[in-house]
Design a protein around this motif. Sequence first.
Motif, PDB file in Angstrom:
ATOM      1  N   THR A 283      47.397  29.056  48.006  1.00  0.00           N
ATOM      2  CA  THR A 283      48.367  29.848  48.756  1.00  0.00           C
ATOM      3  C   THR A 283      48.324  31.297  48.292  1.00  0.00           C
ATOM      4  O   THR A 283      48.456  31.585  47.092  1.00  0.00           O
ATOM      5  N   GLY A 284      48.108  32.210  49.232  1.00  0.00           N
ATOM      6  CA  GLY A 284      48.194  33.639  48.967  1.00  0.00           C
ATOM      7  C   GLY A 284      47.243  34.153  47.903  1.00  0.00           C
ATOM      8  O   GLY A 284      47.592  35.079  47.148  1.00  0.00           O
ATOM      9  N   LEU A 285      46.021  33.627  47.849  1.00  0.00           N
ATOM     10  CA  LEU A 285      45.040  34.073  46.843  1.00  0.00           C
ATOM     11  C   LEU A 285      44.634  35.516  47.122  1.00  0.00           C
ATOM     12  O   LEU A 285      44.240  35.866  48.233  1.00  0.00           O
ATOM     13  N   ASP A 286      44.720  36.343  46.092  1.00  0.00           N
ATOM     14  CA  ASP A 286      44.392  37.754  46.218  1.00  0.00           C
ATOM     15  C   ASP A 286      43.600  38.181  44.988  1.00  0.00           C
ATOM     16  O   ASP A 286      44.031  37.966  43.851  1.00  0.00           O
ATOM     17  N   VAL A 287      42.403  38.756  45.211  1.00  0.00           N
ATOM     18  CA  VAL A 287      41.536  39.175  44.108  1.00  0.00           C
ATOM     19  C   VAL A 287      41.042  40.595  44.376  1.00  0.00           C
ATOM     20  O   VAL A 287      40.528  40.889  45.454  1.00  0.00           O
ATOM     21  N   ARG A 288      41.195  41.470  43.377  1.00  0.00           N
ATOM     22  CA  ARG A 288      40.719  42.850  43.461  1.00  0.00           C
ATOM     23  C   ARG A 288      39.807  43.143  42.274  1.00  0.00           C
ATOM     24  O   ARG A 288      40.044  42.649  41.170  1.00  0.00           O
ATOM     25  N   PHE A 289      38.773  43.957  42.515  1.00  0.00           N
ATOM     26  CA  PHE A 289      37.850  44.357  41.457  1.00  0.00           C
ATOM     27  C   PHE A 289      37.811  45.874  41.351  1.00  0.00           C
ATOM     28  O   PHE A 289      37.658  46.564  42.369  1.00  0.00           O
ATOM     29  N   PRO A 290      37.939  46.433  40.133  1.00  0.00           N
ATOM     30  CA  PRO A 290      37.704  47.875  39.978  1.00  0.00           C
ATOM     31  C   PRO A 290      36.206  48.171  40.024  1.00  0.00           C
ATOM     32  O   PRO A 290      35.393  47.423  39.478  1.00  0.00           O
ATOM     33  N   VAL A 291      35.833  49.242  40.694  1.00  0.00           N
ATOM     34  CA  VAL A 291      34.423  49.603  40.864  1.00  0.00           C
ATOM     35  C   VAL A 291      34.259  51.091  40.587  1.00  0.00           C
ATOM     36  O   VAL A 291      35.042  51.914  41.080  1.00  0.00           O
ATOM     37  N   VAL A 337      37.234  34.284  37.277  1.00  0.00           N
ATOM     38  CA  VAL A 337      37.919  35.484  37.737  1.00  0.00           C
ATOM     39  C   VAL A 337      39.422  35.211  37.704  1.00  0.00           C
ATOM     40  O   VAL A 337      39.862  34.130  38.126  1.00  0.00           O
ATOM     41  N   GLN A 338      40.188  36.169  37.204  1.00  0.00           N
ATOM     42  CA  GLN A 338      41.639  36.033  37.186  1.00  0.00           C
ATOM     43  C   GLN A 338      42.221  36.656  38.455  1.00  0.00           C
ATOM     44  O   GLN A 338      42.087  37.866  38.673  1.00  0.00           O
ATOM     45  N   PRO A 339      42.879  35.864  39.309  1.00  0.00           N
ATOM     46  CA  PRO A 339      43.424  36.415  40.553  1.00  0.00           C
ATOM     47  C   PRO A 339      44.566  37.391  40.272  1.00  0.00           C
ATOM     48  O   PRO A 339      45.249  37.295  39.247  1.00  0.00           O
ATOM     49  N   ASP A 340      44.788  38.308  41.212  1.00  0.00           N
ATOM     50  CA  ASP A 340      45.918  39.226  41.113  1.00  0.00           C
ATOM     51  C   ASP A 340      47.195  38.604  41.654  1.00  0.00           C
ATOM     52  O   ASP A 340      48.295  39.015  41.288  1.00  0.00           O
TER      53      ASP A 340
END
Length: 542
Positions: A283-291, A337-340
Amino acid sequence: MPEPMLTVAGLHVRIGKRDIVRDVSLAVEPEQTLGIVGESGSGKTMTVLAATGLLDAPGAVATGSSVLAAAGDAARTELVGASPRTLRSVHGGRIGFVFQDPGTSLNPLLTVERQITESLEAHRRPTRREARDRALHLLDAVGLPNPEQRLHSYPHQLSGGQRQRAMIAIALACDPELLIADEPTTSLDVTTQAQIVELVAQLRRDVGAAVVWISHDLGVIGQVADTVTVLRAGEVVEQASTRDLFDHPRHEYTRELLDARPLIGGRGPAPVADDAAPLLTVTGLDVRFPVNTPAGRTEVHAVQDLSFGIRRGATLGLVGESGSGKSTVAAALTGQVQPDAGSADLDGTDVFAVRGSAEKALRRRIGLVFQDPFSSLDPRVPVGKTIAEPLRVHGLATGRRGRAQRVAELLDLVGLPAAFDERYPHELSGGQRQRVSIARALAGEPDLLILDEATASLDVSVQARVLDLLTALQRDLGLTYLFIGHDLAVIEQVSHDVLVMRAGEAVEYRPAAELFAAPEHDYTRDLLAAVPPDRPTAAPTR
């Protein structure tokens, strides 16, 4: 009839005491595409390397003849046994090469512009301005977005499809008369594959080059080739026009390759009860990566507010192009990966919230099978120890004898002899290595098995056997799968439900039978339209 651009006669390749290629003869004319097809180990690549003078394996000896036609002031050139000077004069100039893996074929230390202009400087000696203009024109011709910017990019800054387009630009830098394409679309998603196929066809028409296209996939060969040579164990078993080969295959091996192709509209998996309890609910999985970019630090939103569920004993097919976020979902579920944001309920346990000693127990409940079994298996460790490692880590078998017995059971489960426990990965075929990877994933007795492009790099016949194995294991053990892939024909064959992703978002999530019968989203329809058809679409031979 025009003179063939390349004429190969009686080609024979021996490495040590082993015959790799035996008495192969073939020819390809200008503006024609010759498809060379066969399973891994059939001698496809070895044939072309020997025929173009690129064979450099230790102890390899090539005999026979391979003649490049006369062009302009150049005479007909014998390539088998040619001097290094002769080969340097034709490689990159009269013959261009596009290899399977651009990640290893491109120089990671040089920009795309430099890798294109190297060939130009060697064969045409242009000014620096002319070389740069030619590189920019080629990147635009192969459809690379923002070609001006991409001139200064390094290979790691491009996606897989973009790297392959850059490889084609390099191969075409000097307008070669012969283009060698060795499995150029094997690991690409279907839409990128369709674009590359159309690009090569267009460039063949524009430049008038002859093309030799090597592949194990007859679906792709049917889209690009005018004639086909089928190789098996280093020998030619059939040669025919593409349409004749598809309509009237004469050799049993050719019929096996045709039958092994996954096709849209084929059979699906055995049904699962609609009221089956969900094993995993995300539910509501959100992942961001700094680039880090030349313009400064930015952020990639890899997965955006994604929700889905997988019923116990069922398969969810997760499909989308490269960069859609599919593998990021797998990485989040397996703790890489740790989700946000978001939650993932695995039979009452939130996968994303578990910490400490409980995390080890949770990781045993989720198995993972990677795309490339060769790189995911330790080459220095025999198969038995590889499979036994999860048993030892999680205490699932007592003592060395108990682990050895369980390893034998797991090898039998995936259809391999117990004696394979002493073999190393390099002693196994691609399909056998993938079976070992599946056995290792099953050693932890997982509730959920994630298969991340697990059949994408396999021959179609080997892929068919691995898919049958997965179907049997699901039926016999009640396994639950998250099957990540880009081949919609394979997704249809194995999936009960399908989730289509694009740019990190879900665009369609429905039961597989409904989605394939009547896709609702334009993107899903585009993916389906890009799948190679049952019938060949290449133009017939002149």
